[in-house]
Design a protein around this motif. Structure first.
Motif, PDB file in Angstrom:
ATOM      1  N   ASN A  50       0.875  -1.369   0.190  1.00  0.00           N
ATOM      2  CA  ASN A  50      -0.048  -0.089   0.438  1.00  0.00           C
ATOM      3  C   ASN A  50       0.676   0.775  -0.253  1.00  0.00           C
ATOM      4  O   ASN A  50       1.808   1.540   0.637  1.00  0.00           O
ATOM      5  CB  ASN A  50      -1.086  -0.170   1.063  1.00  0.00           C
ATOM      6  CG  ASN A  50      -2.408   0.835   1.274  1.00  0.00           C
ATOM      7  OD1 ASN A  50      -2.483   1.415  -0.136  1.00  0.00           O
ATOM      8  ND2 ASN A  50      -2.242   1.755   2.358  1.00  0.00           N
ATOM      9  N   ARG A  68       0.240  -5.039   5.157  1.00  0.00           N
ATOM     10  CA  ARG A  68      -0.559  -5.366   5.830  1.00  0.00           C
ATOM     11  C   ARG A  68      -0.128  -4.576   7.379  1.00  0.00           C
ATOM     12  O   ARG A  68      -1.192  -3.785   7.696  1.00  0.00           O
ATOM     13  CB  ARG A  68      -1.254  -6.830   5.602  1.00  0.00           C
ATOM     14  CG  ARG A  68      -2.546  -6.306   3.997  1.00  0.00           C
ATOM     15  CD  ARG A  68      -3.173  -6.996   4.237  1.00  0.00           C
ATOM     16  NE  ARG A  68      -2.356  -7.868   3.292  1.00  0.00           N
ATOM     17  CZ  ARG A  68      -2.518  -9.165   2.966  1.00  0.00           C
ATOM     18  NH1 ARG A  68      -3.467 -10.147   3.311  1.00  0.00           N
ATOM     19  NH2 ARG A  68      -1.757  -9.869   2.037  1.00  0.00           N
ATOM     20  N   ASN A  98      -2.795   1.598  10.604  1.00  0.00           N
ATOM     21  CA  ASN A  98      -2.296   0.267  11.340  1.00  0.00           C
ATOM     22  C   ASN A  98      -1.833   0.800  12.777  1.00  0.00           C
ATOM     23  O   ASN A  98      -2.091   1.721  12.989  1.00  0.00           O
ATOM     24  CB  ASN A  98      -0.780   0.209  10.717  1.00  0.00           C
ATOM     25  CG  ASN A  98      -0.928  -0.068   8.982  1.00  0.00           C
ATOM     26  OD1 ASN A  98      -1.294  -1.933   8.608  1.00  0.00           O
ATOM     27  ND2 ASN A  98      -0.646   0.847   8.595  1.00  0.00           N
TER      28      ASN A  98
END
Length: 157
Positions: A50, A68, A98
């Motif tokens: 990402n 991730r 996160n």
């Protein structure tokens, strides 16, 4: 002079800005001797990550590619725009998405280590021969203290 900075994202599987990210990474590698990844490795990792991007007047000036789990694979800010808070802003984007944020940095990359320490990362351990060229690394993690998240959140505004 007003500067227009736009946030963009290349989600996993999308490498729209991959070539521009590669070019920025290579500019930094040539100037500073860091970010020494091979093109195939970099592009493969970029496609799977990402990627948070900062674009200033249609030019990529910074990016953070993350897994991730919040691990930062690549963090790069163009030398000509450093000091404007772009690195902090990119890390704040990662922290916002996160529960934890971590990365590796060369033990010899004093500028990166100072940056990470400045925003609250802590050295967890040293890893000898981590890099392909035999370079050593520190594994760093952003502290779990909620005040760190609050401090970084100002860069998201």
């Amino acid at each position: 002079m007003s500067v227009n900075v736009e946030k963009r994202v290349d989600p996993p599987g999308d490498a729209t800005h991959g070539e521009a990210a590669w070019a920025l990474k290579e500019e930094i590698r040539q100037r500073e001797g860091v970010l020494k990844q091979r093109r195939g490795f970099f592009m493969d990792a970029y496609r799977r990550a990402n990627c948070h991007l900062l674009v200033e007047d249609d030019e990529l000036v910074g990016f953070a590619s993350t897994r991730r789990d919040g691990y930062i694979l690549f963090l790069a800010v163009a030398p000509r725009v450093r000091g404007r808070g772009y690195g902090e802003r990119l890390v704040a984007e990662v922290a916002d998405e996160n529960r934890s944020v971590s990365c590796h940095a060369r033990t010899t990359n004093e500028a990166a280590l100072a940056f990470y320490e400045h925003i609250g990362f802590e050295v967890v351990r040293r890893i000898d021969n981590y890099y392909e060229d035999g370079g050593d690394a520190y594994y760093l993690r952003l502290g779990d203290d909620s005040s760190l998240r609050e401090r970084l959140s100002k860069f998201l505004r």
